[in-house]
Design an enzyme around this catalytic site. Structure first.
Site, PDB file in Angstrom:
ATOM      1  N   LYS A  79       0.837  -1.212   0.000  1.00 40.04           N
ATOM      2  CA  LYS A  79       0.000   0.000   0.000  1.00 40.04           C
ATOM      3  C   LYS A  79       0.870   1.260   0.000  1.00 40.04           C
ATOM      4  O   LYS A  79       2.057   1.192   0.305  1.00 40.04           O
ATOM      5  CB  LYS A  79      -0.913   0.018   1.226  1.00 40.04           C
ATOM      6  CG  LYS A  79      -1.709  -1.253   1.465  1.00 40.04           C
ATOM      7  CD  LYS A  79      -2.775  -1.532   0.427  1.00 40.04           C
ATOM      8  CE  LYS A  79      -3.590  -2.755   0.847  1.00 40.04           C
ATOM      9  NZ  LYS A  79      -4.529  -3.213  -0.146  1.00 40.04           N
TER      10      LYS A  79
HETATM   11  C1  LIG Z   1      -5.581  -4.226   0.719  1.00 43.80           C
HETATM   12  C2  LIG Z   1      -7.023  -3.936   0.754  1.00 43.80           C
HETATM   13  C3  LIG Z   1      -7.858  -4.421   1.779  1.00 43.80           C
HETATM   14  C4  LIG Z   1      -7.438  -5.431   2.791  1.00 43.80           C
HETATM   15  O1  LIG Z   1      -6.336  -5.163   3.528  1.00 43.80           O
HETATM   16  P1  LIG Z   1      -5.521  -6.331   4.257  1.00 43.80           P
HETATM   17  O2  LIG Z   1      -4.614  -5.581   5.153  1.00 43.80           O
HETATM   18  O3  LIG Z   1      -4.812  -7.110   3.206  1.00 43.80           O
HETATM   19  O4  LIG Z   1      -6.507  -7.180   5.006  1.00 43.80           O
HETATM   20  C5  LIG Z   1      -9.186  -4.017   1.801  1.00 43.80           C
HETATM   21  N1  LIG Z   1      -9.680  -3.227   0.857  1.00 43.80           N
HETATM   22  C6  LIG Z   1      -8.931  -2.763  -0.163  1.00 43.80           C
HETATM   23  C7  LIG Z   1      -9.546  -1.862  -1.177  1.00 43.80           C
HETATM   24  C8  LIG Z   1      -7.579  -3.122  -0.258  1.00 43.80           C
HETATM   25  O5  LIG Z   1      -6.850  -2.670  -1.286  1.00 43.80           O
END
Ligand SMILES: *Cc1c(COP(=O)(O)O)cnc(C)c1O
Length: 362
Positions: A185
């Site tokens: 992210k």
């Molecule tokens: C990455 C992501 C998640 C989930 O996050 P995790 O930490 O992997 O559980 C939820 N929603 C979106 C849009 C994402 O990109």
């Protein structure tokens, strides 16, 4: 070879600060729910402009815990975008609620506010807008509908660290927001991590209990809670990286501009640019009618790409009871989207090479 994403490379500029932060945690002898988590929560709440930030184990838990904390009756409905990442929808199901799909705007790929009202029923309790690819959903009409129908809004901000809507930070646009700090992210940990931001005091204190066995006081359990804590090490690493987020997002924007100005291939559909400066370009997603051929062409020339996402949630086996839903915009998007490399450590030369290669594909 230009990989789609190289996590080692994107953490390289932070190594000294990460080492210092890790050493501090190691020496402290305190690894769960301590001063590092508290410190990061305060910093991230300040960044988002919210009263509270509650660190949790990951983004899926962040969303799920908020939906559970609201305490809706079983099978109450939550409106979700039909082209969402699976985690957004899983949070609804894991909170024993029912997802109701709403198609995206074909220009922005974000939930289409004009289609939401028709999906509202007496069982609807919440709207879950997903700020997909780093751009905020059109929140004004969504908030207006929420107020009119007495619904709450849970932002999925997992791809939108630092994104703005009309000058206001993502994570401060609804009743609560779920964040992921998954390593890829815009703000990424070196493992799993997540958080919730909100201005609701009572919700925040319930979430602090829910993430820790439903306990406010040690060995006293007020709720059926989870074990979903952000750990001290990840919190310290996130605190080390947060000060660079805005600069890194600026770099992403600069690279996005290069792509937007450079790609002239008429068969490649570019992403929307009307919110160029408020978008944090988590992903640079283009569309091509012959996506798989286009992808193979780039791959043969050393360019890694990815697809976000190849299968819409309602077509996943896990959601087979929704398989008959007719969602043509989502299905089309899932057939033709392709994500180009975009991260703060990519060089202009690399992006120019990718642009030249794209312009050669016929
Ligand atoms: C990455 C992501 C998640 C989930 O996050 P995790 O930490 O992997 O559980 C939820 N929603 C979106 C849009 C994402 O990109």
């Amino acid at each position: 070879m230009i990989p789609f994403l190289d996590l080692k490379q994107i953490n390289q500029p932070h190594l000294d600060r990460i080492r210092k932060a890790s050493e501090r945690v190691l020496q402290s002898g305190w690894y769960i729910l301590g001063s590092e988590v508290e410190n990061f929560e305060n910093q991230f709440a300040t960044f988002c402009g919210t009263r509270h930030c509650v660190g949790v184990a990951n983004g899926l838990d962040a969303l799920t815990l908020v939906l559970k904390a609201w305490g809706f009756e079983t099978n109450a409905e939550v409106i979700v975008p039909s082209n969402a990442y699976i985690a957004s929808v899983l949070s609804v199901t894991l909170a024993n609620l029912t997802p109701v799909w709403v198609e995206p705007d074909p220009c922005t790929y974000l939930i289409d506010p004009a289609r939401i009202e028709a999906a509202i029923t007496p069982r609807t309790k919440a709207i879950l807008p997903v700020h997909l690819y780093g751009r905020c959903c059109d929140m004004d009409p969504i908030c207006e509908l929420a107020t009119r129908y007495g619904l709450v809004i849970l932002e999925d901000a997992a791809q939108a660290h630092g994104a703005l809507y009309k000058g206001k930070q993502a994570g401060n646009l609804g009743d609560a927001a779920g964040w992921s700090f998954y390593p890829s992210k815009n703000l990424g940990a070196l493992g799993d991590a997540g958080a919730i931001t909100t201005n609701d005091d009572e919700l925040a204190s319930r979430l602090r209990a829910l993430r820790n066995y439903g306990s406010v006081q040690k060995y006293v359990n007020d709720y059926i809670g989870h074990n979903s804590r952000l750990d001290e090490l990840q919190a310290a690493i996130l605190s080390a990286k947060l000060p660079s987020l805005t600069t890194e997002n600026e770099r992403r924007k600069g690279l996005a501009r290069l792509y937007l100005d450079g790609i002239t291939n008429p068969d490649v559909m570019l992403p929307p640019t009307d919110q160029m400066d408020q978008d944090v370009w988590h992903l640079f997603v283009v569309r091509h009618a012959r996506r798989d051929q286009f992808r193979a062409f780039l791959h043969e020339r050393g360019i890694g790409t990815d697809v976000h996402y190849p299968v819409p949630p309602h077509k996943q086996l896990a959601y087979s009871e929704h398989a008959q839903c007719v969602l043509p915009i989502s299905e089309q998007l899932h057939r033709d989207v392709i994500s180009l490399p975009l991260n703060p450590t990519l060089t202009n030369d690399e992006v120019n090479y990718i642009i030249d290669t794209i312009n050669q594909f016929t």
